[in-house]
Enzyme design. Structure first.
Site, PDB file in Angstrom:
ATOM      1  N   GLU A 123       2.965   0.498   6.401  1.00 57.10           N
ATOM      2  CA  GLU A 123       3.355   1.759   5.980  1.00 57.10           C
ATOM      3  C   GLU A 123       2.084   2.291   5.092  1.00 57.10           C
ATOM      4  O   GLU A 123       1.867   1.811   4.007  1.00 57.10           O
ATOM      5  CB  GLU A 123       4.596   1.225   4.943  1.00 57.10           C
ATOM      6  CG  GLU A 123       5.076   2.702   4.583  1.00 57.10           C
ATOM      7  CD  GLU A 123       6.111   2.419   3.179  1.00 57.10           C
ATOM      8  OE1 GLU A 123       6.863   3.216   2.952  1.00 57.10           O
ATOM      9  OE2 GLU A 123       5.840   1.278   2.635  1.00 57.10           O
ATOM     10  N   ASP A 152       5.417  -3.493   4.581  1.00 54.33           N
ATOM     11  CA  ASP A 152       5.682  -2.379   3.379  1.00 54.33           C
ATOM     12  C   ASP A 152       4.688  -2.011   2.401  1.00 54.33           C
ATOM     13  O   ASP A 152       3.620  -3.145   2.250  1.00 54.33           O
ATOM     14  CB  ASP A 152       6.724  -2.812   2.554  1.00 54.33           C
ATOM     15  CG  ASP A 152       7.422  -2.253   1.533  1.00 54.33           C
ATOM     16  OD1 ASP A 152       7.890  -1.119   1.669  1.00 54.33           O
ATOM     17  OD2 ASP A 152       7.123  -2.359   0.192  1.00 54.33           O
TER      18      ASP A 152
END
Length: 610
Positions: A351, A322
């Site tokens: 990400e 993330d």
């Protein structure tokens, strides 16, 4: 008798001295033999530590917080075994703590990971299926289940995932990515899991560590892989360590909270001001998520060992990281390299939510763009957000222009040269943070079919967001909860059970059948997994591209116009060559490609050329 009681009380006091020990155990035979163990307990730093079995202590770190002590040992050549740490005060042993080195699985270091032969399915476990209603709420966590609250806990869990793995297999899924399952003890909106409060513990509302291990095992029985969502950038404000920080700079302090400016380009912008760069990287994502300081060696090592521990413990097949590009870029590169040094074939997708391919490609391992600044993230894979943007708009553009319609896809793929490894990027129509495709396209099965056909046939690793395959929609404008609705059939009493053919509505089956047909076909198509691509400039909103290798050729024709089109095939002769026909994957019909091809409006052909 009094002496026995006194000894018992001393023993109880001694064992109570250590409240936390992390990692809780480790593994013998790791590539990096140095293991740093964190012991936490009231005033533990006043004690001096030793260890049995001739284990060598290489370093001891005591911080400004006397409740922590970090002990580094050398595990080189140590067999799987137990040993004992002794903590002394004035040369007297005050208490001891056992520690275990466990045996690794066979060939653990050489484990294979996900790649472009996979189809990855993303779920939000709280919204997928409630396999065990008894764990919906837990006395140890604050937020209780309330399915009537859109942003509340709904009760989905690991057992619910396990019970529906055959559904995923039928759909064509080969890898499962779940949003974080570790404990998130926020008072509200804890269901998404990104504000973790204990990164060694599965949230009890999802199940147990042992159940997570069972999920991994059950996936492997079906030839499927488990991808863990890992968060290096931040924890939740309820994390037990944040409440008693080992060091002041364990998190970024301003002092306290300061919002990130989210301008990730400052990470490589040669003209960026120092303050703007600091506010991006060190600023907190949101007030409830303290920003971790990866430039602190203790923090970085803690995160690295935690990630490796989960790989070994749960037999993981990959990570999705993330907010990768919000981390300290030097620290996160060290974290990534440490993991891939332990596991040379382990894939990690980060990400990097940017809208420029050069900026995304900067973050992929061995990027020539990043090399200009002598930087290498060591990150094997990134997410293709620019392709996602094209999926979001192009199919609603019936008329082509210089910038509208299928040219958006063509322009996206023209920049593939920027990526060091174009096959190893994650492609997706939507995910848990974006608008729902079916909402934006009004559940138009024709537009959905075009999108899925592209996702199944372009380069990269396709990722499907749960529920898309049954037509699930949701309005991002109403908030995140609307794009994260409960999967129908995951709860007792649901109106219909979309996990079964008989339980799905006619409309849901249309979406499911298209998705399943494409991705079941894709499973064994090496030409799509690793083949080359040739594409042709769209004309009249019709886009044609080929995937090919030495053995096979697949021709994809997408008519994004609302009107029927007939295209002459002589323009594509360099790829069609001597092929005369192609079998359409979706309809099973044979299509003559020797002269011209006719398509209905808003339709697609995926042709295996013969």
């Amino acid at each position: 008798m009094k002496k026995t009681i006194l000894l018992l009380l001393l023993s109880i006091s001694a064992f109570a001295q250590i409240d936390k020990m992390e990692p809780p155990f480790w593994y013998a035979g790791m590539h990096n033999p140095e293991l740093q163990i964190m012991f936490y307990g009231k005033n533990i730093a006043q004690y001096e530590a030793s260890v049995s079995n001739n284990v060598v202590i290489k370093n001891v770190v005591k911080t400004e917080n006397p409740n922590y002590i970090f002990i580094t040992i050398d595990t080189k050549n140590l067999p799987a075994s137990d040993f004992v740490f002794s903590f002394k005060n004035k040369n007297k042993v005050a208490f001891t703590k056992n520690y275990s080195l466990k045996q690794r699985r066979a060939n653990s270091a050489e484990r294979k990971s996900f790649d472009s032969s996979d189809m990855m399915y993303l779920i939000m476990p709280d919204r997928f299926a409630n396999g065990n209603p008894n764990n919906d709420s837990n006395s140890a966590t604050t937020e209780k289940a309330n399915r009537n609250s859109p942003g509340g806990r709904h009760g989905g869990d690991i057992e619910g995932i396990i019970k529906n793995l055959d559904y995923l297999s039928e759909l064509g899924v080969t890898a499962l990515w779940s949003t974080p399952l570790c404990e998130d003890n926020d008072k509200g909106y804890s269901y998404h899991g990104y504000g973790q409060s204990d990164v060694y513990k599965i949230d009890p509302r999802y199940g147990t560590n042992e159940e997570y291990l069972k999920l991994s095992s059950e996936l492997k029985k079906r030839g499927m892989k488990l991808i863990k969502d890992y968060v290096t950038n931040h924890w939740g404000a309820q994390h037990w360590m944040y409440k008693d920080l080992p060091t002041y700079d364990w998190v970024h302090q301003f002092p306290g909270f300061s919002q990130s400016n989210y301008r990730m380009a400052t990470q490589f912008d040669p003209n960026a001001s120092a303050i703007d760069t600091k506010n991006c990287v060190d600023g907190w994502f949101v007030p409830s998520m303290p920003d971790l300081n990866q430039s602190n060696p203790l923090v970085l090592n803690y995160l690295t060992q935690n990630a490796i521990w989960w790989i070994e413990y749960a037999d993981l097949d990959g990570y999705r990281v993330d907010t990768y590009s919000y981390n300290d870029k030097v620290g996160i590169a060290k974290w990534t390299k440490a993991i891939t040094d332990e596991y040379p074939y382990f894939n990690i997708v980060g990400e990097v939510w940017m809208n420029d391919q050069a900026q995304m490609a900067y973050w992929q391992k061995d990027s020539k763009i990043a090399a200009i600044q002598s930087y290498n993230s060591h990150l094997p894979s990134v997410m293709d957000f620019t392709l996602h943007s094209a999926f979001g708009n192009a199919f609603n553009e019936d008329k082509d222009s210089w910038n509208d319609g299928m040219i958006k896809f063509y322009d996206n793929f023209t920049n593939d040269f920027l990526y060091p490894n174009i096959n190893n990027i994650l492609t997706f129509v939507e995910n848990h943070d974006t608008g729902r495709f079916n909402q934006n396209h009004k559940n138009d099965i024709k537009k959905y079919t075009m999108a899925m056909a592209m996702l199944a046939t372009v380069r990269g690793i396709p990722q499907l967001y749960y529920g898309s395959e049954i037509g699930m929609a949701g309005d991002k404008g109403k908030g995140d909860a609307d794009i994260r609705q409960d999967f129908p059939g995951g709860w007792t009493g649901d109106k219909n059970n979309a996990f079964t053919k008989s339980g799905r509505t006619e409309e849901q089956n249309k979406f499911f059948d298209v998705t399943s047909k494409l991705f079941q076909w894709r499973k064994n198509k090496n030409v799509v997994h690793f083949g080359k691509t040739t594409h042709y400039i769209p004309q009249e909103n019709v886009y044609v591209y080929f995937r090919y290798d030495d053995k096979e050729t697949v021709m994809v024709v997408i008519n994004n116009s609302a009107e029927a089109k007939t295209i002459k095939t002589n323009r594509f002769q360099e790829n069609i060559k001597a092929f005369k026909s192609g079998k359409d994957v979706l309809s099973g019909k044979s299509v003559d490609v020797s002269n011209e091809i006719s398509l209905e409006g808003k339709s697609v052909l995926v042709l295996e050329l013969k």
